[in-house]
Design a protein around this motif. Structure first.
Motif, PDB file in Angstrom:
ATOM      1  N   LYS A  79       4.825   1.587 -15.045  1.00  0.00           N
ATOM      2  CA  LYS A  79       6.168   2.590 -14.758  1.00  0.00           C
ATOM      3  C   LYS A  79       6.584   3.357 -15.744  1.00  0.00           C
ATOM      4  N   GLU A 140      -3.012  -1.887  -3.748  1.00  0.00           N
ATOM      5  CA  GLU A 140      -1.481  -1.664  -3.988  1.00  0.00           C
ATOM      6  C   GLU A 140      -1.057  -0.947  -2.463  1.00  0.00           C
ATOM      7  N   GLU A 142       2.839   0.649  -2.535  1.00  0.00           N
ATOM      8  CA  GLU A 142       4.204   0.696  -2.889  1.00  0.00           C
ATOM      9  C   GLU A 142       4.888   1.418  -1.712  1.00  0.00           C
ATOM     10  N   ALA A 145       8.620   2.494  -2.418  1.00  0.00           N
ATOM     11  CA  ALA A 145       8.953   3.626  -3.574  1.00  0.00           C
ATOM     12  C   ALA A 145       9.112   4.877  -2.819  1.00  0.00           C
ATOM     13  N   ARG A 220       9.878  -8.954  -9.649  1.00  0.00           N
ATOM     14  CA  ARG A 220       9.254  -8.591  -8.179  1.00  0.00           C
ATOM     15  C   ARG A 220       8.612  -9.761  -7.332  1.00  0.00           C
TER      16      ARG A 220
END
Length: 401
Positions: A79, A140, A142, A145, A220
């Motif tokens: 990130k 993954e 997300e 997001a 998280r």
């Protein structure tokens, strides 16, 4: 460029060479699944070369499984790199990774490039530049997001020939980014090996409830919620303690400091123990009564939840994303609102009060999970996933570039 378990290009005549790229040498969920992927291709008769940007505890295990390990710098998306401040480092890592990756491709001359996770996109780009078939194994999802971030992360996948998603949730998240990815995506649930021997749950938990967290120490993942839940249980007069297994990413040491400060402030130093990284979860699971997987944000799957079930332990999981999918259908699984320590405490109290039924259900669930997440079945599906790709025919000679 460092070599482990051999160097140079594999020379086995008539065998395909597969280059598998992985972003780390740790031993967490996707790392352990990667071991089974490597073994699948070795078992199928391929020469397997694994490239990672750093050495670590995963490396010797890969060599044991029959792979050659090459330590090569590459871009690993974090990130902090996707910010104006991190732009310079992003560019320098990209340039360095393309050069080092290109050298490795010329040396190894792979017949296929397999990229394990979307965080190392350069390998897919290099495969396309060299007109090699490529597969990306997506670990993954997300889903929460921003759409622009989701599309940016998924963009390199448009250049892969095939995608393997570790859950239906991961596959749907990809499709939300780019609808055309759905046609090239196959869902293969993770193969999760269980302990060599299952330790039966305790007969009763009247003395204390032994709670366990296993995973990265990060906001998280929510280990702080386990500390809060144990505090809440003790306030209610329910004896409980927790072991927290895991370590922080470099740069997140501040979070571990916060965990320790919380333990001290709540006067839980004799009830909550930070055990650090452990190479295997089984001893900690055998010593526990119940595992908590309290992730605040989306998870693509839930290997840790499955490991709890394979160890015949009840599990409390956040009712979200891939965790919901991983723990679905198990009677010993309890689902709670993400980010709610009181809800976790409520679930743990209920498990303790109904221990005979919950522990019996956990023993039944273990048999179901062992079949559902069979490593052999997983490996067979991984081998099948490259069927039809334009690989060099077996027995054909390699032409040096």
């Amino acid at each position: 460029m460092n070599d482990l378990g051999g160097s140079g290009r594999p020379e086995s005549a008539g065998r395909r060479t597969l280059l598998l790229a992985h972003p780390s040498a740790d031993l967490y969920g996707s790392d352990r699944v990667f071991l089974e992927t490597v073994e699948a291709f070795v078992r199928d008769g391929a020469d397997v070369v694994v490239t990672m940007p750093a050495d670590g505890p995963l490396s010797p295990l890969l060599v044991e499984r029959g792979a050659q390990v090459r330590i090569v710098p590459t871009l690993v998306l974090r990130k902090r790199l996707l910010t104006p401040r991190g732009f310079g480092e992003l560019v320098s890592q990209t340039v360095r990774g393309l050069r080092a990756g290109g050298r490795l491709m010329r040396e190894v001359q792979p017949d296929l490039v397999w990229t394990n996770t979307i965080t190392i996109p350069l390998w897919t780009a290099l495969a396309r530049l060299r007109r090699l078939p490529s597969v990306v194994h997506v670990h993954e999802a997300e889903g929460s997001a921003k759409p622009i971030v989701m599309r940016a992360l998924a963009f390199p996948l448009l250049f892969a020939d095939r995608l393997i998603a570790n859950s239906s949730y991961s596959a749907k998240t990809l499709e939300r980014s780019y609808a055309r990815l759905a046609a090239r995506t196959t869902v293969v649930l993770n193969g999760v090996p269980g302990p060599s021997e299952v330790t039966a749950p305790r007969t009763d938990v009247l003395d204390e409830l032994r709670v366990l967290f296993v995973g990265r120490l990060s906001p998280r993942k929510g280990p702080d919620l386990v500390i809060e839940a144990v505090d809440e249980l003790n306030r209610r007069g329910i004896d409980a303690r927790a072991d927290i297994v895991g370590a922080v990413y470099p740069g997140y040491e501040w979070f571990e400091d916060e965990l320790r400060a919380s333990i001290t402030a709540r006067d839980l130093t004799d009830r909550v123990t930070l055990l650090g990284f452990q190479p295997t979860p089984w001893p900690a699971l055998a010593a526990s009564d119940v595992l908590v997987v309290p992730s605040r944000l989306d998870e693509p799957f839930g290997n840790t939840a499955v490991e709890s079930i394979l160890a015949a332990r009840p599990v409390v999981v956040s009712d979200t994303s891939g965790l919901r999918e991983a723990a679905a259908g198990y009677r010993a699984a309890s689902f709670v609102t993400p980010g709610d320590a009181v809800a976790i405490a409520d679930a743990l109290a209920e498990i303790q009060s109904d221990w005979a039924a919950r522990s019996a259900a956990a023993l039944d669930d273990e048999r179901i999970a062992a079949d559902r997440h069979s490593v052999r079945a997983y490996q067979d599906r991984i081998i099948e996933s490259v069927d039809g790709l334009p690989l060099r025919p077996r027995g054909a000679e390699r032409v040096d570039a």
